[in-house]
Motif scaffolding. Structure first.
Motif, PDB file in Angstrom:
ATOM      1  N   ASP A   1       0.677  -1.121   0.147  1.00 54.91           N
ATOM      2  CA  ASP A   1      -0.002   0.077  -0.079  1.00 54.91           C
ATOM      3  C   ASP A   1       0.955   1.067  -0.049  1.00 54.91           C
ATOM      4  O   ASP A   1       2.013   1.479   0.283  1.00 54.91           O
ATOM      5  CB  ASP A   1      -1.059  -0.086   1.226  1.00 54.91           C
ATOM      6  CG  ASP A   1      -0.358   0.672   2.379  1.00 54.91           C
ATOM      7  OD1 ASP A   1      -0.542   0.037   3.477  1.00 54.91           O
ATOM      8  OD2 ASP A   1      -0.271   1.886   2.250  1.00 54.91           O
TER       9      ASP A   1
ATOM     10  N   GLU B   1      -2.865   8.884   2.850  1.00 55.55           N
ATOM     11  CA  GLU B   1      -3.517   9.149   4.191  1.00 55.55           C
ATOM     12  C   GLU B   1      -3.289   7.947   5.156  1.00 55.55           C
ATOM     13  O   GLU B   1      -2.977   6.767   4.823  1.00 55.55           O
ATOM     14  CB  GLU B   1      -5.185   9.215   3.968  1.00 55.55           C
ATOM     15  CG  GLU B   1      -5.479  10.245   2.903  1.00 55.55           C
ATOM     16  CD  GLU B   1      -6.734  11.053   3.115  1.00 55.55           C
ATOM     17  OE1 GLU B   1      -7.384  10.709   3.962  1.00 55.55           O
ATOM     18  OE2 GLU B   1      -6.780  12.088   2.689  1.00 55.55           O
ATOM     19  N   ASP B   2      -3.284   8.533   6.420  1.00 51.82           N
ATOM     20  CA  ASP B   2      -3.142   7.472   7.512  1.00 51.82           C
ATOM     21  C   ASP B   2      -4.421   6.910   7.853  1.00 51.82           C
ATOM     22  O   ASP B   2      -5.242   7.731   8.405  1.00 51.82           O
ATOM     23  CB  ASP B   2      -2.605   8.150   8.633  1.00 51.82           C
ATOM     24  CG  ASP B   2      -2.074   7.208   9.687  1.00 51.82           C
ATOM     25  OD1 ASP B   2      -2.476   6.179   9.638  1.00 51.82           O
ATOM     26  OD2 ASP B   2      -1.500   7.734  10.802  1.00 51.82           O
ATOM     27  N   GLU B   3      -4.719   5.683   7.689  1.00 52.68           N
ATOM     28  CA  GLU B   3      -5.880   5.052   7.853  1.00 52.68           C
ATOM     29  C   GLU B   3      -6.297   5.184   9.390  1.00 52.68           C
ATOM     30  O   GLU B   3      -7.606   5.057   9.578  1.00 52.68           O
ATOM     31  CB  GLU B   3      -6.145   3.780   7.388  1.00 52.68           C
ATOM     32  CG  GLU B   3      -6.323   3.668   5.853  1.00 52.68           C
ATOM     33  CD  GLU B   3      -6.101   2.395   5.336  1.00 52.68           C
ATOM     34  OE1 GLU B   3      -6.036   1.323   5.880  1.00 52.68           O
ATOM     35  OE2 GLU B   3      -5.626   2.194   4.125  1.00 52.68           O
TER      36      GLU B   3
END
Ligand SMILES: *[C@@H]1O[C@H](CO)[C@@H](O)[C@H](O)[C@H]1NC(C)=O
Ligand SMILES: *[C@@H]1O[C@H](CO)[C@@H](O)[C@H](O)[C@H]1NC(C)=O
Ligand SMILES: *[C@@H]1O[C@H](CO)[C@@H](O)[C@H](O)[C@H]1NC(C)=O
Length: 579
Positions: free
Chosen positions: A285, A358-360
């Motif tokens: 990812d 983005e940081d989930e």
């Protein structure tokens, strides 16, 4: 074949449920209910047998042990045998898939809290409880190090120091452990004697190794000494992070063995056979290189500037990311007012495009080229008291010193409480060097020895009397007028020392005294000079080649060597005022 896969899935699911169930019971328990051996419990479970089986497992973790299923079943039952249940919980995690295991250790009560919160016993008592908690943790640590597992992001750079001295001792540890031999007491002692007084996981390992060495001699006198040494090792772990103890997961990520350092006490390190815990890799990812939680990153950088200087901020961030040697170590903290947030996010989006992820796990978290970026929203009243405001004249002369963003630097501990040190950068900088290098190059002596709170470049040509009204009859203390000042726009802060010297409180107190501008004129820099002029570790001037916004005439030699260029003064390239 298909049936086998179903079986594995079932098994993983089962162990996961088990962990959740045990975690549940763990929260409900209270330390005072501990009966360490659990032999007196009448809950129908043969706890001594459970313990015995755990030891059999640890002697050969890769073996086929017929009792495992019954241990899993016991783990799902209700019991007051707290430590026993914890052990069974860790055992279940050992048999999880690598991804689940990582998740269990980083997010559940098994790993995300300090060991002390999980098992409120000292190392000494834990070893004497005869429950092999440490052994199970060792197995989990080896599993996490296994190349086929998803790699946990590298642990904190402060505790896990790896300078030449540390590397030498680490090599000895590795060699002796691999050969199943003791760590020679002399090696541990020499390492401890040569290490700086600051805490580290390496020193914890050295103390534990010494303690275990004495413990195994078996003489009562030495046993007392062993107990003290183990306590010293624990204290190293306790003090690594600011205001809190390192979590089990952080300890597990360390390159150092921090539970046992002696082969005779350690479990065999052969891992359970992969068919029990099939290795599966996560799909790649975009943020994969930066999956460390914000807190686990070791190099914290704070950037604060108002939206007039947004382009400066983007340039500073961009340059910082390009220069950094190990992006996974770095977390950049950006400060913004609520009304600036959408603009900031949009600007980040168009500047970094596909390098932005983005940081989930965190709505305010992002990754830029693997560097974590965390946006903190603050309000003006949180950082700026009336007394702090500057004369109107100065605003024009020296850039907008009145912006609340300039005062964020006094309150960093509020937003980044877990950082041991913070690199603070104004947004009018271009970083040409590696910010990790700056971070790692300072504070080799503990502040309790050195007395230093900050590291900064001296401005020898601008003595303190340039900023402070040192000769004013209202100046209540003596200040050496010709001592060098420093620029507080590029500095490394030792957050422990900062807290110990109550710098935040003192700055506010001095600002109150300066209500009538009796002590200084300009905004956020002078109170730091006044408080800390003799508590600064000087660093090489290439780390802050400043004044570029005043004159265009800094020597080209200095500029070419510069690791940080700093446009202090009113002329900022992005304001179009330089040709
Ligand atoms: C850290 O752990 C020690 C025991 O090792 C404990 O005494 C102390 O209270 C803990 N500190 C915090 C802040 O939780
Ligand atoms: C910090 O300094 C301020 C101002 O001198 C003082 O009021 C406050 O009590 C101090 N706090 C501590 C914890 O010493
Ligand atoms: C640069 O210019 C300033 C102001 O014009 C002057 O005071 C200073 O000495 C100059 N510095 C160098 C290195 O030429």
């Amino acid at each position: 074949m298909h049936g086998y896969k179903v079986y594995l899935c079932f098994r993983v699911l089962l162990t996961w449920c088990l962990v959740v169930a045990v975690a549940h019971q763990v929260v409900e328990k209270h330390a005072s209910e501990l009966d360490l051996n659990c032999e007196s419990y009448e809950d129908g479970i043969d706890w001594p047998q459970v313990r015995e089986n755990l030891f059999v497992f640890l002697r050969r973790p890769s073996g086929d042990h017929p009792f495992l299923d019954s241990l899993f079943a016991i783990g799902r039952r209700k019991s007051d045998c707290y430590i026993g249940l914890c052990c069974l919980g860790y055992l279940a995690i050992v048999f999880m898939s690598p991804e689940k295991r990582l998740k269990a250790m980083s997010t559940t009560l098994f790993g995300s809290v300090p060991l002390w919160d999980q098992i409120p016993l000292s190392y000494w008592d834990t070893i004497n409880s005869k429950w092999p908690i440490f052994g199970l943790l060792e197995v989990l640590q080896s599993q996490m190090r296994d190349p086929s597992s998803p790699a946990p992001a590298h642990a904190d750079g402060c505790c896990d120091r790896m300078e030449e001295l540390d590397q030498r001792f680490h090599k000895v540890l590795d060699r002796q452990l691999a050969a199943g031999q003791f760590i020679p007491a002399q090696s541990s002692l020499r390492y401890l004697a040569e290490s700086p007084s600051r805490c580290s996981f390496g020193k914890a390992a050295a103390y534990v190794a010494l303690g275990e060495r004495l413990l195994l001699v078996g003489s009562p006198v030495l046993t007392q000494a062993a107990k003290d040494l183990l306590a010293l090792g624990e204290a190293q772990l306790d003090r690594c992070a600011v205001g809190r103890n390192a979590t089990v997961f952080e300890q597990m990520q360390s390159a150092w063995p921090t539970w046992y350092s002696s082969p005779p006490l350690r479990p065999a390190t052969s891992l359970p056979r992969p068919d029990r815990a099939p290795p599966q890799r996560l799909p790649p990812d975009p943020g994969a290189v930066g999956t460390a939680t914000t807190e686990a990153r070791g190099v914290h950088v704070a950037l604060s500037g108002d939206d007039r200087h947004m382009e400066g901020l983007l340039a500073a961030l961009q340059s910082l990311v390009l220069g950094v040697s190990d992006a996974r170590r770095v977390c950049v903290h950006v400060f913004a007012l609520q009304q600036e947030l959408s603009g900031l996010k949009a600007a980040l989006g168009c500047s970094f495009k596909d390098r932005l992820a983005e940081d989930e796990a965190d709505p305010d978290g992002l990754f830029v080229g693997g560097v974590a970026v965390r946006i903190h929203i603050f309000t003006e009243s949180e950082v700026l008291s009336d007394e702090m405001a500057v004369d109107a004249g100065v605003t024009v002369e020296a850039g907008d010193l009145n912006a609340p963003h300039n005062f964020v630097r006094f309150h960093l501990g509020k937003w980044i409480p877990y950082a041991q040190r913070i690199v603070y950068l104004d947004t009018d900088v271009i970083v040409k060097g590696d910010v990790c290098e700056l971070h790692d190059s300072v504070f080799h002596h503990s502040h309790t020895v050195s007395g230093k709170v900050l590291a900064a470049v001296p401005r020898r040509h601008l003595p303190l009397s340039f900023y402070l009204k040192v000769f004013s009859p209202r100046m209540p203390i003596w200040v050496p007028s010709s001592a060098p000042s420093f620029n507080a726009g590029v500095m490394v802060i030792d957050m422990l020392a900062w807290a110990e010297h109550n710098v935040t409180g003192e700055v506010l107190a001095w600002a109150r005294r300066n209500k009538n501008r009796d002590l200084w004129r300009h905004g956020s820099q002078p109170p730091l000079l006044l408080l800390l002029y003799d508590r600064v570790e000087w660093i090489a001037d290439i780390w802050n080649v400043d004044g570029l916004g005043h004159y265009g005439n800094r020597s080209s030699e200095l500029i070419s060597k510069a690791k940080i260029l700093h446009w202090t003064g009113p002329l900022k390239p992005w304001l179009g005022s330089l040709d």
